[in-house]
Design an enzyme around this catalytic site. Structure first.
Site, mmCIF file in Angstrom:
data_model
loop_
_atom_site.group_PDB
_atom_site.id
_atom_site.type_symbol
_atom_site.label_atom_id
_atom_site.label_comp_id
_atom_site.label_asym_id
_atom_site.label_seq_id
_atom_site.Cartn_x
_atom_site.Cartn_y
_atom_site.Cartn_z
ATOM 1 N N ARG A 36 0.930 -1.208 0.052
ATOM 2 C CA ARG A 36 -0.140 0.099 -0.046
ATOM 3 C C ARG A 36 0.637 1.220 0.031
ATOM 4 N NH1 ARG A 36 -3.183 -2.236 -2.073
ATOM 5 N NH2 ARG A 36 -5.582 -2.525 -1.468
ATOM 6 N N GLU B 1 -3.373 7.823 -5.029
ATOM 7 C CA GLU B 1 -3.524 7.360 -6.117
ATOM 8 C C GLU B 1 -5.030 7.864 -6.413
ATOM 9 O OE1 GLU B 1 -3.355 2.928 -5.765
ATOM 10 O OE2 GLU B 1 -1.311 2.992 -5.255
ATOM 11 N N HIS C 217 -0.384 0.393 -9.808
ATOM 12 C CA HIS C 217 -1.192 -0.469 -8.999
ATOM 13 C C HIS C 217 -1.555 -1.657 -9.825
ATOM 14 C CE1 HIS C 217 -3.676 -0.531 -4.993
ATOM 15 N NE2 HIS C 217 -3.376 -1.764 -5.495
HETATM 16 P P1 NAD Z 1 -2.304 -10.584 4.957
HETATM 17 O O1 NAD Z 1 -3.289 -9.892 6.013
HETATM 18 O O2 NAD Z 1 -2.421 -11.999 4.513
HETATM 19 O O3 NAD Z 1 -0.981 -10.406 5.538
HETATM 20 C C1 NAD Z 1 -0.493 -9.243 6.196
HETATM 21 C C2 NAD Z 1 0.477 -9.521 7.310
HETATM 22 O O4 NAD Z 1 0.856 -8.342 7.516
HETATM 23 C C3 NAD Z 1 -0.093 -10.311 8.246
HETATM 24 O O5 NAD Z 1 0.681 -11.491 8.593
HETATM 25 C C4 NAD Z 1 0.086 -9.420 9.561
HETATM 26 O O6 NAD Z 1 0.529 -9.984 10.859
HETATM 27 C C5 NAD Z 1 1.176 -8.469 9.062
HETATM 28 N N1 NAD Z 1 1.404 -7.175 9.803
HETATM 29 C C6 NAD Z 1 0.496 -6.499 10.213
HETATM 30 N N2 NAD Z 1 0.832 -5.171 10.849
HETATM 31 C C7 NAD Z 1 2.188 -5.335 10.847
HETATM 32 C C8 NAD Z 1 3.360 -4.554 11.216
HETATM 33 N N3 NAD Z 1 3.006 -3.404 11.830
HETATM 34 N N4 NAD Z 1 4.472 -5.055 11.291
HETATM 35 C C9 NAD Z 1 4.689 -6.437 10.656
HETATM 36 N N5 NAD Z 1 3.849 -7.059 10.059
HETATM 37 C C10 NAD Z 1 2.533 -6.614 10.222
HETATM 38 O O7 NAD Z 1 -2.294 -9.555 3.612
HETATM 39 P P2 NAD Z 1 -2.148 -9.965 2.238
HETATM 40 O O8 NAD Z 1 -3.114 -10.676 1.732
HETATM 41 O O9 NAD Z 1 -0.658 -10.849 2.318
HETATM 42 O O10 NAD Z 1 -1.524 -8.579 1.536
HETATM 43 C C11 NAD Z 1 -0.711 -7.771 1.904
HETATM 44 C C12 NAD Z 1 -0.714 -6.211 1.519
HETATM 45 O O11 NAD Z 1 -0.737 -6.269 -0.112
HETATM 46 C C13 NAD Z 1 -1.801 -5.401 1.863
HETATM 47 O O12 NAD Z 1 -1.781 -4.307 1.990
HETATM 48 C C14 NAD Z 1 -2.732 -5.682 0.793
HETATM 49 O O13 NAD Z 1 -3.955 -4.608 0.488
HETATM 50 C C15 NAD Z 1 -1.685 -5.778 -0.561
HETATM 51 N N6 NAD Z 1 -2.179 -6.019 -1.939
HETATM 52 C C16 NAD Z 1 -1.769 -5.209 -2.864
HETATM 53 C C17 NAD Z 1 -1.974 -5.885 -4.134
HETATM 54 C C18 NAD Z 1 -1.634 -4.911 -5.494
HETATM 55 O O14 NAD Z 1 -2.299 -4.998 -6.389
HETATM 56 N N7 NAD Z 1 -0.437 -4.222 -5.339
HETATM 57 C C19 NAD Z 1 -2.938 -6.822 -4.315
HETATM 58 C C20 NAD Z 1 -3.201 -7.559 -3.276
HETATM 59 C C21 NAD Z 1 -2.899 -7.197 -1.934
HETATM 60 C C1 MLT Z 2 -5.869 -5.519 -3.483
HETATM 61 O O1 MLT Z 2 -5.740 -4.918 -2.473
HETATM 62 O O2 MLT Z 2 -6.638 -6.281 -3.795
HETATM 63 C C2 MLT Z 2 -4.901 -4.703 -4.612
HETATM 64 O O3 MLT Z 2 -4.874 -3.454 -4.028
HETATM 65 C C3 MLT Z 2 -5.510 -4.764 -5.866
HETATM 66 C C4 MLT Z 2 -6.855 -3.894 -6.282
HETATM 67 O O4 MLT Z 2 -7.141 -3.046 -5.634
HETATM 68 O O5 MLT Z 2 -7.596 -4.350 -7.473
#
Ligand code: NAD
Ligand code: MLT
Length: 526
Positions: free
Chosen positions: A231, A260, A278
């Protein structure tokens, strides 16, 4: 039901909703003003990460019941406002995990070998190989911040490149690090000290916003490379810019920016950065998966079902939800019966889970019961989301008890309600092919499927009572489908619970209540 899809989702999702008779409006170009103006017409809203679903929007969204977040992060959705209004928020946390992990890895490789710059170079008809010398990943240390779904996938995949992976995640157990062969960093500083590459995979929270800041860049190894596919804002953009300019950071690959979709980041002006708009979840597979999943979830939530991926509800895995479903139906029906029998408001509700059930996550059962309890008596829509708040606002004290053994059934749930003058106790179980049964009411053992029209009677235990009731119902042309009779422990009174083929109207009920020997009678309907 009207559904507005305000950000792009896969056609399969839209087709699914239409096939279910939903009235779907797809409008990807809505201005904020137009969205606020029209949102009052919709029962559900589907968005991705750009639309801000906040107080300003909720105030106009008088019909809104469901917000579908087609993706994972819900930082663009104000959950407290949704919960207060009984709006259920659903997302698709698993549907794009692989794509996000692969995009992270693509960024890491591109960064280590300067691929985008080299590509732009040769396309401008130049050929100078000395400009793009990269570094190998093998033997380097990758620091993963957040060892959740995506963090774990990145960690395991990068081990096959010969990287040593350490991770910082204070919220998971030590055994997960062991399981994935990842070294645990006890502090963020420890990870910063050791990593050649740092990849961020936490949600955006108060704690993680600006987590990689100027102080962090004072600690990192010289020429570290940073990847943020989580994020915008978790890595402070100004501080990163400065660290790159000073040569502390060799480069950064960023998929997510603070502002964004109109970024104003200084990182956009640097040669050492690779920035994508993104794109983490933008693959054919992930979008199909996300679109289909969100459509199903939104549809089911609109139909009042409990959803595995509801964000503002206790979460259940799909398997757990499947196992719990018959119990959810059972307790909701138990809740529906209470106010048909008692007019007094319950002050306390005690849930006693017996047998196997006592080992499960039981919050959904509490919510389901309250939903049933209030659905027919309140004007406010009662949903799984606001059920607990409604009960608490009415001063009802809820308690839960677990008993790992169950006398007769492998699983059962007893619910005791205390009102000012009375105690009402009801117990149910699920038998065979998921059939919900009421097995006791106020110490009377019965066995009945709570469904349709029913007649509940408490009477003196004297001869002729069953015949008398049969006679009254027969005379009124009401057919009895099933009948249960139970004696009290003192053998002074008895309870009859009948299922009948039509509603017992007030006249028939009055006739039954007037019959000598009948103590109380209720017409019930589920
Ligand atoms: P998830 O909830 O499975 O994992 C997140 C992890 O972060 C958890 O294990 C949690 O314990 C840990 N965490 C929370 N606070 C923390 C801190 N202060 N210090 C260290 N660790 C901490 O989430 P995920 O599905 O793996 O997603 C991770 C990130 O990726 C999210 O921000 C999500 O929005 C983002 N994401 C982005 C895209 C994209 O298009 N770029 C796509 C999907 C997800
Ligand atoms: C998500 O959180 O799933 C990603 O940021 C991707 C999206 O928003 O499409």
């Amino acid at each position: 039901m009207n559904i507005l899809v305000a950000e792009k989702i896969a056609d399969e999702g839209i087709e699914f909703l239409k096939s279910k008779g939903m009235n779907v409006t797809v409008d990807y170009g809505l201005t904020r003003e137009a969205l606020l103006k029209s949102i009052g017409d919709y029962d559900a809203l589907i968005v991705r990460s750009v639309t801000k679903v906040n107080e300003e929007l909720y105030q106009q969204a008088k019909k809104l019941k469901v917000v579908g977040r087609a993706g994972n992060g819900v930082d663009n959705i104000e959950l407290s406002g949704a919960t207060e209004r009984g709006i259920i928020v659903v997302n698709t946390p698993d549907a794009n995990t692989v794509s996000a992990a692969e995009h992270t890895i693509a960024l890491m490789l591109s960064l280590s070998r300067n691929i985008p710059r080299a590509d732009a170079h040769i396309k401008s008809r130049q050929w100078d190989r000395t400009l793009f010398q990269g570094v190998e990943l093998m033997g380097k240390t990758l620091g993963v911040i957040g060892l959740g779904r995506i963090g774990t996938m990145v960690a395991t995949r990068m081990q096959s490149f010969g990287m040593d992976v350490i991770a910082y995640d204070p919220y998971i157990n030590a055994d997960k690090f062991e399981r994935f062969n990842v070294t645990r960093a006890n502090t963020l500083d420890e990870l910063l000290d050791l990593s050649d590459f740092i990849s961020v995979h936490t949600p955006k929270t108060k704690e993680t916003l600006g987590m990689i800041n100027e102080n962090a860049f004072k600690r990192v190894k010289k020429e570290v490379r940073i990847i943020n596919c989580a994020r915008g804002g978790i890595v402070d953009e100004e501080a990163l810019y400065k660290a790159i300019k000073e040569g502390t950071v060799a480069g950064a690959a960023i998929d997510v920016l603070k502002d964004e979709p109109h970024p104003i980041s200084p990182l956009l002006d640097l040669e050492e950065t690779i920035i994508t708009p993104h794109l983490g979840a933008d693959t054919i597979e992930a979008q199909k998966n996300v679109g289909e999943t969100i459509a199903i979830e939104v549809y089911e939530a609109l139909k009042g079902k409990l959803i595995a991926n509801a964000v503002n509800l206790p979460s259940l895995s799909v398997n757990e939800l499947e196992q719990m479903k018959p119990f959810l139906t059972l307790v909701e029906r138990m809740g529906k019966l209470y106010h048909q029998i008692h007019k007094e408001v319950a002050k306390t509700i005690e849930f006693i889970y017996k047998g196997e059930l006592s080992h499960h996550s039981t919050e959904p059962l509490v919510l389901s019961f309250i939903k049933g309890l209030y659905e027919t008596v309140l004007d406010t829509p009662v949903t799984y989301v606001n059920a607990r708040i409604l009960a608490e606002n009415r001063g009802i004290a809820i308690s839960e008890r677990r008993v790992s053994t169950s006398d007769e059934y492998s699983n059962s749930i007893a619910i005791k309600l205390h009102s000012k003058n009375e105690i009402f106790e009801i117990e149910g179980t699920v038998l065979g092919k998921g059939e919900p049964r009421i097995v006791a009411i106020n110490n009377y053992s019965i066995d009945i499927v709570p469904k349709g029209n029913m007649l509940l009677i408490e009477n003196n235990d004297s001869p002729g009572m069953i015949g008398a009731i049969g006679h009254i119902l027969g005379q009124n042309k009401i057919n009895i489908s099933t009948m249960n009779v139970s004696l009290s422990q003192t053998h002074k009174s008895a309870m009859m619970l009948l299922t009948v083929d039509q509603t017992i109207n007030d006249d028939v009920l009055f006739e039954i209540q007037q019959h000598p020997g009948i103590l109380k009678a209720w017409s019930l309907k589920i």
